[in-house]
Motif scaffolding. Structure first.
Motif, short mmCIF file in Angstrom:
data_model
loop_
_atom_site.label_atom_id
_atom_site.label_comp_id
_atom_site.label_asym_id
_atom_site.label_seq_id
_atom_site.Cartn_x
_atom_site.Cartn_y
_atom_site.Cartn_z
N THR A 85 -2.31 -2.02 -4.37
CA THR A 85 -2.61 -3.18 -3.53
C THR A 85 -3.29 -2.69 -2.26
O THR A 85 -2.76 -1.82 -1.56
N ASP A 86 -4.49 -3.24 -1.98
CA ASP A 86 -5.22 -2.78 -0.80
C ASP A 86 -4.73 -3.51 0.45
O ASP A 86 -3.80 -4.33 0.39
N LEU A 87 -5.34 -3.20 1.60
CA LEU A 87 -4.88 -3.76 2.87
C LEU A 87 -5.03 -5.27 2.94
O LEU A 87 -4.37 -5.93 3.74
N TRP A 88 -5.90 -5.84 2.10
CA TRP A 88 -6.13 -7.28 2.11
C TRP A 88 -5.31 -8.00 1.04
O TRP A 88 -5.48 -9.18 0.82
N GLY A 89 -4.46 -7.25 0.36
CA GLY A 89 -3.58 -7.86 -0.64
C GLY A 89 -4.17 -7.97 -2.02
O GLY A 89 -3.56 -8.58 -2.92
N ASN A 90 -5.36 -7.40 -2.23
CA ASN A 90 -5.96 -7.42 -3.55
C ASN A 90 -5.28 -6.40 -4.45
O ASN A 90 -5.16 -5.23 -4.09
N LYS A 91 -4.85 -6.87 -5.62
CA LYS A 91 -4.06 -6.03 -6.51
C LYS A 91 -4.87 -5.59 -7.73
O LYS A 91 -5.59 -6.39 -8.32
#
Length: 245
Positions: A85-91
Protein backbone atom coordinates in the motif's frame (compact mmCIF):
# COMPACT_ATOMS: atom_id res chain seq x y z
CA UNK A 1 13.42 -40.07 22.87
CA UNK A 2 10.47 -39.85 20.49
CA UNK A 3 8.12 -39.11 23.40
CA UNK A 4 10.40 -36.32 24.58
CA UNK A 5 10.44 -34.78 21.10
CA UNK A 6 6.66 -35.16 20.81
CA UNK A 7 6.23 -33.41 24.16
CA UNK A 8 8.45 -30.58 22.96
CA UNK A 9 6.45 -30.23 19.78
CA UNK A 10 3.16 -30.24 21.73
CA UNK A 11 4.47 -27.54 24.03
CA UNK A 12 6.12 -25.26 21.50
CA UNK A 13 3.63 -25.50 18.63
CA UNK A 14 0.46 -25.64 20.71
CA UNK A 15 -1.01 -28.91 19.42
CA UNK A 16 -3.00 -30.82 22.00
CA UNK A 17 -3.41 -34.26 20.47
CA UNK A 18 -0.80 -36.76 19.30
CA UNK A 19 -2.72 -37.38 16.05
CA UNK A 20 -2.58 -33.66 15.23
CA UNK A 21 1.18 -33.64 15.64
CA UNK A 22 1.72 -36.60 13.34
CA UNK A 23 -0.57 -35.11 10.67
CA UNK A 24 1.12 -31.71 10.73
CA UNK A 25 4.62 -33.21 10.75
CA UNK A 26 3.74 -35.34 7.73
CA UNK A 27 2.44 -32.21 5.97
CA UNK A 28 5.55 -30.17 6.85
CA UNK A 29 7.88 -32.91 5.60
CA UNK A 30 6.10 -32.77 2.19
CA UNK A 31 6.54 -29.02 1.70
CA UNK A 32 9.13 -27.50 -0.63
CA UNK A 33 11.04 -25.99 2.29
CA UNK A 34 11.51 -29.39 3.94
CA UNK A 35 11.98 -31.39 0.74
CA UNK A 36 14.40 -34.23 1.40
CA UNK A 37 13.78 -34.17 5.17
CA UNK A 38 12.15 -37.06 6.98
CA UNK A 39 9.51 -36.62 9.67
CA UNK A 40 12.21 -37.46 12.22
CA UNK A 41 14.31 -34.62 10.77
CA UNK A 42 11.35 -32.29 11.24
CA UNK A 43 11.03 -33.43 14.86
CA UNK A 44 14.66 -32.58 15.49
CA UNK A 45 14.51 -29.29 13.61
CA UNK A 46 11.47 -28.28 15.67
CA UNK A 47 13.73 -28.18 18.70
CA UNK A 48 16.72 -26.59 17.00
CA UNK A 49 14.91 -23.89 15.02
CA UNK A 50 12.42 -22.78 17.66
CA UNK A 51 9.23 -23.70 15.77
CA UNK A 52 6.13 -21.80 16.87
CA UNK A 53 2.66 -21.51 15.42
CA UNK A 54 0.03 -18.78 15.34
CA UNK A 55 -3.59 -18.73 14.22
CA UNK A 56 -5.11 -15.86 12.26
CA UNK A 57 -8.63 -14.97 11.19
CA UNK A 58 -9.43 -13.75 7.67
CA UNK A 59 -8.34 -10.12 7.35
CA UNK A 60 -5.87 -10.21 10.24
CA UNK A 61 -2.46 -8.64 9.73
CA UNK A 62 0.34 -11.18 10.11
CA UNK A 63 3.32 -8.96 9.30
CA UNK A 64 3.33 -5.22 8.60
CA UNK A 65 5.39 -3.07 6.27
CA UNK A 66 8.25 -1.44 8.15
CA UNK A 67 8.63 -4.27 10.65
CA UNK A 68 11.85 -6.23 11.13
CA UNK A 69 11.39 -10.01 10.90
CA UNK A 70 13.72 -12.87 11.72
CA UNK A 71 11.34 -15.76 11.04
CA UNK A 72 10.17 -17.48 7.87
CA UNK A 73 6.43 -18.04 7.75
CA UNK A 74 5.24 -21.45 6.50
CA UNK A 75 1.50 -21.62 5.77
CA UNK A 76 0.05 -24.75 7.39
CA UNK A 77 -3.58 -24.08 6.42
CA UNK A 78 -5.51 -21.39 4.55
CA UNK A 79 -3.59 -18.80 2.51
CA UNK A 80 -1.79 -15.51 2.96
CA UNK A 81 -2.02 -12.39 0.80
CA UNK A 82 1.10 -10.29 0.17
CA UNK A 83 0.23 -6.68 -0.63
CA UNK A 84 1.77 -3.24 -0.87
CA UNK A 85 0.00 0.00 0.00
CA UNK A 86 1.53 3.31 -1.07
CA UNK A 87 1.33 6.64 0.78
CA UNK A 88 -1.92 7.50 -1.02
CA UNK A 89 -3.62 4.25 -0.03
CA UNK A 90 -3.33 2.56 -3.41
CA UNK A 91 -3.05 -1.18 -2.90
CA UNK A 92 -1.25 -3.72 -5.09
CA UNK A 93 -1.44 -7.47 -4.49
CA UNK A 94 1.88 -9.15 -5.15
CA UNK A 95 0.74 -12.71 -4.61
CA UNK A 96 -1.24 -15.30 -2.67
CA UNK A 97 0.73 -17.79 -0.57
CA UNK A 98 -1.10 -21.15 -0.33
CA UNK A 99 -0.72 -23.85 2.31
CA UNK A 100 2.71 -25.44 2.08
CA UNK A 101 4.46 -22.31 0.79
CA UNK A 102 6.53 -19.75 2.69
CA UNK A 103 6.63 -15.96 2.97
CA UNK A 104 8.92 -13.25 4.42
CA UNK A 105 11.96 -15.43 3.70
CA UNK A 106 13.91 -12.65 1.94
CA UNK A 107 13.44 -10.19 4.80
CA UNK A 108 14.21 -12.80 7.45
CA UNK A 109 17.48 -13.64 5.73
CA UNK A 110 18.70 -10.01 5.63
CA UNK A 111 19.34 -8.65 9.14
CA UNK A 112 17.47 -5.45 10.04
CA UNK A 113 15.87 -5.14 6.59
CA UNK A 114 12.37 -3.64 7.09
CA UNK A 115 9.51 -5.23 5.20
CA UNK A 116 8.16 -3.27 2.25
CA UNK A 117 4.91 -5.24 2.13
CA UNK A 118 2.13 -6.45 4.40
CA UNK A 119 1.31 -10.13 4.93
CA UNK A 120 -2.43 -10.53 5.49
CA UNK A 121 -4.59 -13.54 6.31
CA UNK A 122 -6.50 -14.01 3.06
CA UNK A 123 -8.52 -16.73 4.81
CA UNK A 124 -8.46 -18.18 8.31
CA UNK A 125 -4.97 -19.65 8.51
CA UNK A 126 -2.34 -21.34 10.66
CA UNK A 127 1.27 -20.23 10.30
CA UNK A 128 4.45 -21.98 11.41
CA UNK A 129 7.29 -19.55 12.12
CA UNK A 130 10.89 -20.75 11.78
CA UNK A 131 13.86 -18.82 13.16
CA UNK A 132 16.37 -17.91 10.45
CA UNK A 133 19.18 -16.95 12.88
CA UNK A 134 18.89 -20.44 14.39
CA UNK A 135 18.80 -21.99 10.91
CA UNK A 136 22.11 -20.34 9.99
CA UNK A 137 23.75 -21.11 13.34
CA UNK A 138 26.23 -24.05 13.38
CA UNK A 139 24.95 -27.15 15.16
CA UNK A 140 25.08 -30.93 15.16
CA UNK A 141 22.08 -31.20 12.81
CA UNK A 142 24.09 -29.85 9.87
CA UNK A 143 22.67 -32.24 7.26
CA UNK A 144 19.04 -31.28 7.93
CA UNK A 145 19.85 -27.60 8.21
CA UNK A 146 21.91 -27.63 5.03
CA UNK A 147 18.97 -29.24 3.25
CA UNK A 148 16.66 -26.46 4.46
CA UNK A 149 19.10 -23.78 3.35
CA UNK A 150 19.37 -25.35 -0.12
CA UNK A 151 15.58 -25.53 -0.36
CA UNK A 152 15.31 -21.91 0.77
CA UNK A 153 17.59 -20.78 -2.05
CA UNK A 154 15.42 -22.63 -4.58
CA UNK A 155 12.23 -21.13 -3.13
CA UNK A 156 13.70 -17.62 -3.23
CA UNK A 157 14.64 -18.11 -6.89
CA UNK A 158 11.09 -19.23 -7.68
CA UNK A 159 9.69 -16.17 -5.87
CA UNK A 160 11.88 -13.94 -8.04
CA UNK A 161 10.40 -15.63 -11.11
CA UNK A 162 6.90 -15.01 -9.80
CA UNK A 163 7.64 -11.31 -9.42
CA UNK A 164 9.06 -11.27 -12.95
CA UNK A 165 5.85 -12.86 -14.24
CA UNK A 166 3.77 -10.19 -12.52
CA UNK A 167 5.89 -7.50 -14.19
CA UNK A 168 5.16 -9.14 -17.54
CA UNK A 169 1.43 -9.22 -16.79
CA UNK A 170 1.30 -5.53 -15.88
CA UNK A 171 3.43 -4.32 -18.80
CA UNK A 172 0.70 -4.40 -21.53
CA UNK A 173 -0.98 -1.02 -21.95
CA UNK A 174 -4.52 -2.39 -22.32
CA UNK A 175 -6.72 -4.17 -19.78
CA UNK A 176 -7.31 -7.00 -22.20
CA UNK A 177 -3.59 -7.36 -22.81
CA UNK A 178 -2.93 -7.75 -19.10
CA UNK A 179 -5.74 -10.27 -18.72
CA UNK A 180 -4.56 -12.33 -21.68
CA UNK A 181 -1.02 -12.33 -20.34
CA UNK A 182 -2.20 -13.56 -16.94
CA UNK A 183 -4.57 -16.14 -18.44
CA UNK A 184 -1.81 -17.44 -20.72
CA UNK A 185 0.44 -18.03 -17.73
CA UNK A 186 -2.37 -19.81 -15.84
CA UNK A 187 -3.00 -22.14 -18.79
CA UNK A 188 0.71 -22.93 -18.97
CA UNK A 189 0.99 -23.52 -15.23
CA UNK A 190 -2.21 -25.53 -14.76
CA UNK A 191 -2.07 -27.35 -18.10
CA UNK A 192 -5.68 -26.70 -19.01
CA UNK A 193 -7.77 -24.00 -20.69
CA UNK A 194 -10.09 -24.21 -17.68
CA UNK A 195 -8.45 -23.11 -14.44
CA UNK A 196 -9.00 -21.64 -10.99
CA UNK A 197 -7.30 -18.41 -9.96
CA UNK A 198 -6.51 -17.50 -6.32
CA UNK A 199 -8.07 -14.02 -6.56
CA UNK A 200 -11.51 -12.47 -6.27
CA UNK A 201 -12.30 -9.56 -8.62
CA UNK A 202 -10.82 -6.84 -6.41
CA UNK A 203 -7.70 -8.88 -5.75
CA UNK A 204 -7.24 -9.61 -9.46
CA UNK A 205 -7.60 -5.90 -10.22
CA UNK A 206 -5.01 -5.06 -7.55
CA UNK A 207 -2.64 -7.76 -8.84
CA UNK A 208 -2.83 -6.42 -12.41
CA UNK A 209 -2.81 -2.75 -11.29
CA UNK A 210 -6.28 -2.12 -12.71
CA UNK A 211 -9.47 -0.44 -11.62
CA UNK A 212 -11.99 -3.07 -10.52
CA UNK A 213 -14.93 -1.66 -12.48
CA UNK A 214 -12.82 -1.38 -15.64
CA UNK A 215 -11.60 -4.94 -15.14
CA UNK A 216 -15.14 -6.28 -14.68
CA UNK A 217 -16.32 -4.38 -17.75
CA UNK A 218 -13.55 -5.87 -19.91
CA UNK A 219 -14.22 -9.38 -18.59
CA UNK A 220 -17.87 -8.90 -19.53
CA UNK A 221 -16.89 -7.83 -23.04
CA UNK A 222 -14.62 -10.83 -23.49
CA UNK A 223 -17.38 -13.14 -22.27
CA UNK A 224 -19.93 -11.61 -24.67
CA UNK A 225 -17.45 -12.01 -27.53
CA UNK A 226 -17.15 -15.71 -26.74
CA UNK A 227 -13.49 -15.44 -25.81
CA UNK A 228 -13.88 -16.62 -22.23
CA UNK A 229 -16.36 -18.11 -19.79
CA UNK A 230 -16.17 -17.69 -16.05
CA UNK A 231 -17.96 -18.24 -12.78
CA UNK A 232 -16.45 -16.43 -9.81
CA UNK A 233 -12.76 -17.43 -9.86
CA UNK A 234 -13.13 -20.31 -12.34
CA UNK A 235 -12.19 -19.33 -15.91
CA UNK A 236 -12.24 -21.10 -19.25
CA UNK A 237 -10.48 -19.73 -22.33
CA UNK A 238 -12.40 -20.43 -25.53
CA UNK A 239 -9.85 -19.20 -28.06
CA UNK A 240 -6.16 -19.42 -28.89
CA UNK A 241 -4.66 -16.64 -26.80
CA UNK A 242 -1.63 -16.36 -29.10
CA UNK A 243 -3.93 -15.06 -31.86
CA UNK A 244 -5.20 -12.32 -29.54
CA UNK A 245 -1.83 -10.99 -28.34
Amino acid sequence: MLLIILYYFFKVCGYNHESEVFIILHFIAKTALFQGCSEEDVFNLAKQLDFRTSNYKKGDTILTAGSIVTDIGLVLSGNVRIEHTDLWGNKSILGIIPAGDVFAESYACIPKEPMMVDAMANTDCDILFISVPRLFAPCSLSNSQNRLIQNLVMISAEKNLQLSRRSLHTSPKTIRGRLLSYFSQQISTQGNNKFVIPFDRQQLADYLNLDRSALSKELGKMKNEGLIAYNKNIFEIKIDIQQQT
